[in-house]
Each structure stands twice: as C-alpha cells, then as structure tokens.
Write an enzyme that holds these catalytic residues in place. Structure first.
Site, mmCIF file in Angstrom:
data_model
loop_
_atom_site.group_PDB
_atom_site.id
_atom_site.type_symbol
_atom_site.label_atom_id
_atom_site.label_comp_id
_atom_site.label_asym_id
_atom_site.label_seq_id
_atom_site.Cartn_x
_atom_site.Cartn_y
_atom_site.Cartn_z
ATOM 1 N N HIS A 1 67.993 47.704 -20.939
ATOM 2 C CA HIS A 1 68.969 48.365 -21.824
ATOM 3 C C HIS A 1 70.163 48.928 -21.040
ATOM 4 O O HIS A 1 70.718 49.983 -21.421
ATOM 5 C CB HIS A 1 68.295 49.487 -22.638
ATOM 6 C CG HIS A 1 66.903 49.138 -23.072
ATOM 7 N ND1 HIS A 1 66.646 48.144 -23.975
ATOM 8 C CD2 HIS A 1 65.691 49.618 -22.690
ATOM 9 C CE1 HIS A 1 65.328 48.027 -24.144
ATOM 10 N NE2 HIS A 1 64.741 48.902 -23.368
ATOM 11 N N CYS A 2 70.525 48.278 -19.936
ATOM 12 C CA CYS A 2 71.651 48.736 -19.082
ATOM 13 C C CYS A 2 71.389 50.116 -18.475
ATOM 14 O O CYS A 2 72.341 50.824 -18.129
ATOM 15 C CB CYS A 2 72.984 48.745 -19.835
ATOM 16 S SG CYS A 2 73.496 47.133 -20.378
ATOM 17 N N VAL A 3 70.120 50.506 -18.396
ATOM 18 C CA VAL A 3 69.789 51.764 -17.706
ATOM 19 C C VAL A 3 68.911 51.387 -16.498
ATOM 20 O O VAL A 3 67.869 51.992 -16.242
ATOM 21 C CB VAL A 3 69.080 52.776 -18.630
ATOM 22 C CG1 VAL A 3 69.121 54.195 -18.038
ATOM 23 C CG2 VAL A 3 69.746 52.824 -20.006
#
Ligand SMILES: Cc1ncc(COP(=O)(O)O)c(C=O)c1O
Length: 404
Positions: free
Chosen positions: A360-362
């Site tokens: 999730h782009c984390v």
C-alpha cells in the site's frame, strides 16, 4: 443505512454487482460525476482561464465555482487558497519542493506514512541536506503524542516542518492533528497534513485544525482519476515557488525576466484537466450533501462485522488496535503463510470481492517490521453493506483454512 446511494453508482446498480472494498485506493464514482465529465466534452470543451469565447468562459466560471465549493468544504479563508493538482502526491511534492530549506532543517513525519509523504522528504534530505526524522508510533500503530513532543523538543529551533498523515492508509488510524499542531506551533514549525484518507470520511476544517497545508485526493472522494488538491494558507502560498513553470504560472514574461502569477495560477502550469475539474465540482456537491459523521459510523459498524469474524482466526492478524472505532473503515490483515496477492485474486474470482494487497505504498513500515508479504486491506465506504463485508470475511476465513 446508505443503501439508497447504491443506485447512484453505475458499477453497483447492476444485477450482479461486485463487492468493492478497495475504497482507500480509489472510490467508485456516482452518476452526476460521470455526467459532469461528459458535459465538458459534449457542451463546453474549452480552455479555462485563457480564451474568451463561450466555451472557455463557461469552463473558467465552473473552475471558480469548484474552487469556491472546495474552500467551503474545508473552511478555507478564500477560494484562491485551493490549488488544483493531479493527486495528493503532486500536492505534497509542491509543498516539499516549493518551500525553501537550509541544511539541517528538521522535518518530522510518522513511521507509517504513505510514500507520498515520505519520499519527497527523503529526496530533500539527499539533495539539500534537510534532517528528516521519524516519530515512533505506539506498538498498536496509534500516534504517540509524547514521542512527538519529545521529537519537537529535541529538534528545537531547527524544527521547520511537521508533515503528518491525517488518517493512515495502512491501518485507518487517525492522528490527533489539532493537538500535534498546537505542539508544533510552539516550536515555530509549519504543519502539513496528508488528508488523502481523511477528507473522504470526515469533516475537515483547516482553520480549526490550525494547520498550514493540506494535500488531498479527489479520486478518493468519489471524483475523477487524475485530480487532487492542495490547500495552503495564502501568506505561505504567496511566498512559495511553483515546481512547474510555464503557461499560467506567470503574469508576463520578457526575454530576460518574468512576473510570477499570484496563487493559485502560479501552481497550475499548463493546460488543466478541465473535464476533471467539472467532475470534481460534481463530486464536491455530492459529498457535501452527505453526513460524513454518519458515514464514519457506518464504516466503523462494517469494520466491527469484519473484525468480529476475523480477529480470532489462526494465521491472521489485523494491523492496529483491535477496536474498529480506531480504524474507521479499514481492516488491514497480515497473513502468516499465504501471499496476500494470491488471496486477493482468489477473493475476486471466487466471490467477486475486490480488495487491495501488498504494501500500500507504506513500504517503510513493512521493511522496518521485516514483513515482506504485505497485507490484505479491505476498506469500506458509504455504499458498502453488512452482507458485503460478511462475504469478504467469510470467504477469507475459508481461503485461509484451505490454504494456510
Ligand atoms: C495516506 C495517503 N497519502 C497519499 C496518497 C497518494 O494519493 P494520490 O494517489 O492522490 O497521489 C494515498 C493514496 O493511496 C494515501 O492513501
């Protein structure tokens, strides 16, 4: 509770609609938004803010209307504080790269930021020598105000910017922005919030929060893809460089000089996404009529259903506090022995359930914890129903029991 809204969404208004639970990535769009986009191409396909013929003046007027509605929604002081951007990433880059920094200036973020609120600061650290520091969250991922206050005190007069996600896309946890802002202001820092996950789900009042900048995504607020926004305090916008220069960004130019435009034009270089702006205007109309407190309650009640089915299943762990009230509509799940992408494909093929899988782009959070599989994230919105989230959770349990 919000089931009457389902008929507004063409993908749900069918005989066999999918169970769409990927709303933290992008929401579905209601008919008035789609109609507004079409109306641009069919009725007034002009270039706003430039030509003076009928098509163009219609678009210019609609752009002004849209800015005004957005300013009202977020309680900005004036509509010129609203800048149209491509997405929240663009907005955060504009803040990070449009302000001036000195070597050693401290910028604080949390340890669970989307790459959009991490990478621009890492880039500035690499290129300009700012000092980016990370505030450690509690073990359950909630914001630790004491760690934050200590980090501010440690940075002292070098603290220049605090840039925080308002609500995390990893886990749905909200940051106490108002309290954090009060502390940051005592140290003279600017405060920017990443509102990508808050603005679709709660009433956000930028003046009440006391912040200086807010980035947001229109495609998470039932608006068109490729549209986002930046709100900034006018006195700060006036002193900020545009990260893109060209048409619209100057009042005039000579062979050897130029005069920059005032905000917002200075930051909206090149021909705009006019169809997107008309669609945005319709999305703001749509969301403005909805009671966002009730939406939040609805999302939490759906999350309670998912959580109660999933919380004691072997091989699954929900990220964040057990209490769904602290995670809004997001149920993000770590799977012990199964690849999250495999389960996401299975859920879609077997039950028509669409969720997000991966990091999730984390990435930074997963890397720090040594988790290389990512998570499976279901994220609910107003049009989701109890039956839908039950189907998601029950199918997930069956898949984990069969594959785990
Ligand atoms: C918390 C958060 N910040 C930033 C972004 C990036 O938003 P955009 O896709 O509009 O650039 C996202 C998108 O998922 C997000 O969830």
């Amino acid at each position: 509770m919000f089931s009457q809204f389902r008929q507004d969404f063409p993908t749900l208004d069918t005989e066999n609609p999918p169970v769409y639970l990927d709303n933290a990535c992008m929401t579905l769009r209601p008919k008035p938004v789609i109609e507004a986009i079409k109306s641009y191409y069919e009725q007034s396909p002009g270039c706003g803010g430039r030509s003076v013929h009928r098509y163009a003046t219609t678009v210019s007027r609609k752009m002004m209307d849209c800015r005004k509605k957005m300013a009202e929604l977020f309680n900005a002081r004036e509509s010129n504080e609203i800048i149209f951007t491509k997405n929240a990433t663009h907005s955060l880059n504009q803040v990070a790269k449009g302000l001036s920094w000195e070597k050693g200036d401290v910028v604080l973020t949390t340890d669970r930021e989307h790459n959009s609120n991490l990478v621009p600061w890492l880039q500035l650290e690499e290129e300009q020598g700012i000092d980016h520091r990370v505030i450690k969250s509690n073990d359950d991922n909630t914001f630790n105000l004491e760690n934050f206050e200590n980090a501010c005190a440690e940075a002292g007069s070098s603290l220049k910017m605090v840039s925080l996600s308002h609500v995390g896309n990893l886990d749905g946890i909200a940051t106490p922005v108002k309290e954090a802002t009060k502390i940051a202001k005592d140290f003279g820092a600017l405060v920017c919030i990443d509102g990508a996950q808050s603005t679709p789900h709660m009433k956000v009042d930028v003046q009440d929060l006391g912040i200086d900048f807010m980035a947001f995504s229109i495609h998470k607020m039932m608006g068109p893809s490729g549209m986002g926004g930046l709100w900034g305090r006018m006195d700060l916008l006036e002193g900020m460089r545009s990260i893109q220069s060209g048409g619209s960004t100057v009042d005039t130019s000579h062979y050897d000089s130029l005069t920059w435009s005032k905000p917002p034009a200075r930051f909206e270089g090149g021909l705009g996404n006019y169809a997107g702006i008309l669609g945005t205007s319709a999305a703001i109309d749509y969301i403005s009529k909805i009671d966002l407190d009730a939406v939040h309650e609805h999302e939490v009640s759906l999350n309670r259903v998912m959580t109660s089915i999933l919380k004691d299943v072997n091989g699954l762990r929900i990220i964040g506090p057990e209490d769904p009230a602290q995670r809004g509509g997001i149920c993000s799940i770590l799977l012990d022995n199964i690849d999250a992408h495999d389960i996401a494909i299975l859920l879609d093929e077997a039950a028509g359930v669409m969720v997000r899988s991966g990091m999730h782009c984390v990435h930074s959070w997963f890397n720090a914890k040594g988790i290389d599989r990512g998570s499976l994230r279901a994220s609910a919105y107003l049009y989701n129903t109890e039956d839908e989230v039950k189907l998601f959770a029950d199918t997930l349990v069956e898949a984990v029991e069969a594959l785990g």
